[in-house]
Design an enzyme around this catalytic site. Sequence first.
Site, PDB file in Angstrom:
ATOM      1  N   GLN A  98       0.661  -1.198  -0.096  1.00  0.00           N
ATOM      2  CA  GLN A  98       0.154  -0.028   0.205  1.00  0.00           C
ATOM      3  C   GLN A  98       0.916   1.256  -0.039  1.00  0.00           C
ATOM      4  O   GLN A  98       1.640   1.361   0.908  1.00  0.00           O
ATOM      5  CB  GLN A  98      -0.902  -0.093   1.228  1.00  0.00           C
ATOM      6  CG  GLN A  98      -1.892   1.138   0.921  1.00  0.00           C
ATOM      7  CD  GLN A  98      -3.012   1.245   2.162  1.00  0.00           C
ATOM      8  OE1 GLN A  98      -2.367   1.395   3.394  1.00  0.00           O
ATOM      9  NE2 GLN A  98      -4.213   1.318   1.858  1.00  0.00           N
ATOM     10  N   TYR A 179      -5.679  11.088   4.002  1.00  0.00           N
ATOM     11  CA  TYR A 179      -4.231  11.042   3.889  1.00  0.00           C
ATOM     12  C   TYR A 179      -4.272  12.031   2.676  1.00  0.00           C
ATOM     13  O   TYR A 179      -5.054  12.482   1.967  1.00  0.00           O
ATOM     14  CB  TYR A 179      -3.624   9.680   4.039  1.00  0.00           C
ATOM     15  CG  TYR A 179      -3.641   9.078   5.181  1.00  0.00           C
ATOM     16  CD1 TYR A 179      -3.031   9.620   6.324  1.00  0.00           C
ATOM     17  CD2 TYR A 179      -4.359   7.979   5.426  1.00  0.00           C
ATOM     18  CE1 TYR A 179      -3.205   9.257   7.667  1.00  0.00           C
ATOM     19  CE2 TYR A 179      -4.733   7.332   6.637  1.00  0.00           C
ATOM     20  CZ  TYR A 179      -4.129   7.947   7.602  1.00  0.00           C
ATOM     21  OH  TYR A 179      -4.202   7.351   9.087  1.00  0.00           O
ATOM     22  N   ARG A 226      -7.684   2.471  -3.312  1.00  0.00           N
ATOM     23  CA  ARG A 226      -8.329   2.270  -2.218  1.00  0.00           C
ATOM     24  C   ARG A 226      -8.898   4.103  -2.010  1.00  0.00           C
ATOM     25  O   ARG A 226      -8.235   4.913  -1.965  1.00  0.00           O
ATOM     26  CB  ARG A 226      -7.571   1.903  -0.900  1.00  0.00           C
ATOM     27  CG  ARG A 226      -8.555   1.800   0.105  1.00  0.00           C
ATOM     28  CD  ARG A 226      -7.981   1.267   1.372  1.00  0.00           C
ATOM     29  NE  ARG A 226      -8.713   0.090   1.933  1.00  0.00           N
ATOM     30  CZ  ARG A 226      -8.780  -0.099   3.443  1.00  0.00           C
ATOM     31  NH1 ARG A 226      -8.312   0.391   4.205  1.00  0.00           N
ATOM     32  NH2 ARG A 226      -9.489  -1.093   3.702  1.00  0.00           N
ATOM     33  N   GLY A 312      -9.934  -6.719   8.009  1.00  0.00           N
ATOM     34  CA  GLY A 312      -9.057  -6.005   8.803  1.00  0.00           C
ATOM     35  C   GLY A 312      -8.453  -6.527  10.211  1.00  0.00           C
ATOM     36  O   GLY A 312      -7.955  -7.689  10.177  1.00  0.00           O
TER      37      GLY A 312
HETATM   38  C1  LIG Z   1      -4.584  -1.477  13.169  1.00  0.00           C
HETATM   39  C2  LIG Z   1      -5.407  -1.057  12.120  1.00  0.00           C
HETATM   40  C3  LIG Z   1      -4.508  -0.301  11.308  1.00  0.00           C
HETATM   41  C4  LIG Z   1      -4.895   0.198  10.134  1.00  0.00           C
HETATM   42  N1  LIG Z   1      -4.147   0.816   9.115  1.00  0.00           N
HETATM   43  C5  LIG Z   1      -4.615   0.965   7.914  1.00  0.00           C
HETATM   44  C6  LIG Z   1      -3.786   1.229   6.778  1.00  0.00           C
HETATM   45  O1  LIG Z   1      -2.360   1.559   7.054  1.00  0.00           O
HETATM   46  N2  LIG Z   1      -4.359   1.688   5.700  1.00  0.00           N
HETATM   47  C7  LIG Z   1      -5.490   1.825   5.344  1.00  0.00           C
HETATM   48  O2  LIG Z   1      -5.899   1.794   3.979  1.00  0.00           O
HETATM   49  N3  LIG Z   1      -6.414   1.466   6.543  1.00  0.00           N
HETATM   50  C8  LIG Z   1      -5.997   1.062   7.480  1.00  0.00           C
HETATM   51  N4  LIG Z   1      -6.788   0.455   8.631  1.00  0.00           N
HETATM   52  C9  LIG Z   1      -8.125   0.229   8.128  1.00  0.00           C
HETATM   53  C10 LIG Z   1      -8.419  -1.281   7.931  1.00  0.00           C
HETATM   54  O3  LIG Z   1      -7.930  -1.322   6.656  1.00  0.00           O
HETATM   55  C11 LIG Z   1      -9.943  -1.619   7.497  1.00  0.00           C
HETATM   56  O4  LIG Z   1     -10.539  -0.721   6.647  1.00  0.00           O
HETATM   57  C12 LIG Z   1     -10.601  -1.113   8.793  1.00  0.00           C
HETATM   58  O5  LIG Z   1     -10.043  -2.158   9.982  1.00  0.00           O
HETATM   59  C13 LIG Z   1     -12.138  -1.829   8.906  1.00  0.00           C
HETATM   60  O6  LIG Z   1     -12.213  -3.253   8.607  1.00  0.00           O
HETATM   61  P1  LIG Z   1     -12.520  -4.404   9.532  1.00  0.00           P
HETATM   62  O7  LIG Z   1     -13.871  -4.220  10.260  1.00  0.00           O
HETATM   63  O8  LIG Z   1     -12.513  -5.589   8.843  1.00  0.00           O
HETATM   64  O9  LIG Z   1     -11.407  -4.354  10.656  1.00  0.00           O
HETATM   65  C14 LIG Z   1      -6.394  -0.025   9.655  1.00  0.00           C
HETATM   66  C15 LIG Z   1      -7.061  -0.534  10.781  1.00  0.00           C
HETATM   67  C16 LIG Z   1      -6.798  -1.104  11.953  1.00  0.00           C
HETATM   68  C17 LIG Z   1      -7.466  -1.739  13.035  1.00  0.00           C
END
Ligand SMILES: Cc1cc2nc3c(=O)[nH]c(=O)nc-3n(C[C@H](O)[C@H](O)[C@H](O)COP(=O)(O)O)c2cc1C
Length: 356
Positions: A98, A179, A226, A312
């Site tokens: 990413q 971002y 994304r 996630g």
């Molecule tokens: C610990 C953590 C770090 C994350 N870091 C990023 C990231 O670096 N880039 C991004 O696009 N989304 C990031 N997200 C968002 C996740 O990609 C995802 O969209 C979000 O957790 C919702 O999905 P879930 O319900 O399956 O956890 C992060 C989420 C979590 C929990």
Amino acid sequence: MTTAFDPIELAGIPLANRIVMAPMTRNRATEAGVPTPSMVTYYTQRASAGLIVTEATQTEVVGRGYPLTPGLHTAEQVAGWRRVTDSVHAAGGRIFAQLWHGGRIGHPVLLPDGLEPVGPSAVRAAGQGFTQNGPTDFVTPRELTDEEIRATVDGFAAAARNAIEAGFDGVEIHGANGYLVHQFLAPNANLRTDAWGGSDAARARFAIEVVKAVAEAVGAHRTGLRLSPGNPFNDIAEPEPEATYTALLDAVSPLGLAYLHTCDVHDLQLLARLRKRFDGPFLLNPVTVGRPTGPEELSLVEQGDADLLAYGALFIANPDLPRRLAAGGPFNAPERASFYGGDDHGYLDYPSLDDN
Ligand SMILES: Cc1cc2nc3c(=O)[nH]c(=O)nc-3n(C[C@H](O)[C@H](O)[C@H](O)COP(=O)(O)O)c2cc1C
């Protein structure tokens, strides 16, 4: 009927299933942004995902928005990522990097040599970010010049080339979650009146230029995007996002990208309309209020609402998540305290079914 466990061809690469590990920042790289041996183990443990998308990885040093995030702009970082991709491939997995620029979501204490965060306009985000000193108020970013914007676009292309040199199967441009790319799209962060702002189409231009430059550098078939239209995270306000995102998708759809990935889109009708503007695989990280994406969402592939699904938090806690989803569980619960930084606890020690 297609299910999330069926293979899919993506970017000319066969994926074993449609369950994608969502990009997740874990703040465990070195100070120099180099992936560590623990990161090799972490991603390899999760190689049964149809596709892994790595944590946000800065395209240049000024793009670093949090402590201990990895980069793709030095030879040492490329060598570190090469160890990750070799190990994931040896385990049968596929992995995209990413590509990220934090823009105004950053802080001078995160940056070397007196650098300051930059943005489309000198508009400070309300709220606090995270630095090595803990939660810290955002600062007013320095407005990028036209020349610097072009150099920033080139930085995405250079990082994409580095990703391919590091052995990645492709890259995902981070245009979501407030971002830099999202800051250009959003009327409250982008107050410009030149070619990069002032109208829906102009606000879409930076994202379009980044996608085109990356696709030209490494191939559209290795370029994913994304987006999170309307997501207020990091003080974004997009009261009427449709025209801007339509302009963006109309410009990039003909390129033949690897996929479109969306997250945090609460307006499902808007999402359906935007999806129609994109001709290619659709990767959905669904909105699931109050809990992470789980087994309940598998039916979205069966219903045709998504071609692939991103997981996630549940992938943090369950290294063998596709197998657990196929078996209907059980699932380890994610521990939030170890999400962002720390040692291997909460990173490498979640058990697989075979360990139980
Ligand atoms: C610990 C953590 C770090 C994350 N870091 C990023 C990231 O670096 N880039 C991004 O696009 N989304 C990031 N997200 C968002 C996740 O990609 C995802 O969209 C979000 O957790 C919702 O999905 P879930 O319900 O399956 O956890 C992060 C989420 C979590 C929990």
